[in-house]
Design a protein around this motif. Structure first.
Motif, short mmCIF file in Angstrom:
data_model
loop_
_atom_site.label_atom_id
_atom_site.label_comp_id
_atom_site.label_asym_id
_atom_site.label_seq_id
_atom_site.Cartn_x
_atom_site.Cartn_y
_atom_site.Cartn_z
N THR A 116 0.88 -1.19 -0.31
CA THR A 116 -0.33 0.29 -0.05
C THR A 116 0.78 1.34 -0.25
OG1 THR A 116 0.22 0.31 2.61
CG2 THR A 116 -1.90 -1.42 1.25
N SER A 161 -5.20 3.58 6.27
CA SER A 161 -5.58 5.04 6.56
C SER A 161 -7.09 4.85 6.24
CB SER A 161 -5.18 5.03 5.01
OG SER A 161 -5.99 6.26 4.15
N LEU A 162 -7.52 6.27 6.42
CA LEU A 162 -9.42 6.39 6.99
C LEU A 162 -9.86 6.32 5.79
CD1 LEU A 162 -9.14 8.80 9.67
CD2 LEU A 162 -9.29 6.95 9.20
N THR A 163 -9.21 6.98 4.48
CA THR A 163 -10.15 6.47 3.62
C THR A 163 -9.51 5.02 2.95
OG1 THR A 163 -7.81 6.94 2.27
CG2 THR A 163 -9.02 8.96 2.71
N GLU A 164 -9.50 4.29 3.11
CA GLU A 164 -9.11 3.14 2.54
C GLU A 164 -9.57 2.10 3.45
OE1 GLU A 164 -5.97 2.38 0.42
OE2 GLU A 164 -6.03 3.78 -0.44
N THR A 165 -10.64 2.03 4.72
CA THR A 165 -10.90 0.69 5.45
C THR A 165 -11.24 -0.29 5.16
OG1 THR A 165 -13.16 1.80 5.50
CG2 THR A 165 -11.67 2.59 7.15
N ASP A 191 -4.53 10.78 11.77
CA ASP A 191 -4.61 10.35 10.75
C ASP A 191 -5.27 8.36 10.86
OD1 ASP A 191 -4.54 12.68 9.87
OD2 ASP A 191 -3.40 11.67 7.84
N TYR A 198 -4.70 -1.03 -6.04
CA TYR A 198 -4.79 -0.08 -6.96
C TYR A 198 -3.16 -0.12 -7.88
CZ TYR A 198 -8.03 2.33 -3.26
OH TYR A 198 -8.73 2.05 -2.85
#
Length: 145
Positions: free
Chosen positions: A16, A21-25, A53, A138
């Motif tokens: 990663t 990350s909070l955006t990829e829980t 974060d 990704y």
């Protein structure tokens, strides 16, 4: 061996950019699910997110994550020397592919060279930890690494 004479489940490595990350829980929910099914997971993250974060319930994941940055020069040199000695033709062919790539800008060629450098470190760590498969969510720089 597992119960019943079955071979052990493979260990999975997840590459990663920032973890956790909070955006990829969804990533840490997937990891928890895999571990609940007996699959060992090791996360290799390029960067460590700031403590602020990271959600409190998953802060423990920071201790279980291998962070590439800040760069450890000795580890970088050992990884590259190890791959060059172990698989010289494959190492040099991959390096040539990275440097020749279809880059329009010098900046992109440099970025690919950095990813190659990081990739050797991740590959060496994964080999040492008996990781059977590396996965990136990704098709961005974690996948390139």
């Amino acid at each position: 061996m597992r119960l019943g004479g079955q071979p052990p489940l493979p260990r999975l490595g997840v590459v990663t950019n920032f973890f956790p990350s909070l955006t990829e829980t969804f990533i840490y929910h997937e990891i928890a699910g895999l571990e609940d099914h007996g699959i060992g997971v090791r996360v290799y993250s390029v960067r460590r997110p700031p403590e602020s974060d990271v959600a409190a319930p998953v802060r423990h994941l920071r201790r279980q994550t291998y962070y590439l940055l800040p760069l450890r020069w000795g580890e970088l040199l050992r990884a590259h020397a190890g791959w060059l000695l172990r698989r010289p033709l494959r190492y040099l062919a991959t390096l040539g592919l990275v440097l020749r790539g279809r880059h329009v800008r010098l900046k992109d060629r440099l970025r690919s060279a950095i990813h190659f450098a990081e990739g050797a470190v991740v590959a060496a760590a994964a080999r040492h930890e008996a990781i059977g498969h590396l996965h990136a969510h990704y098709a961005s720089h974690p996948a390139t690494i």
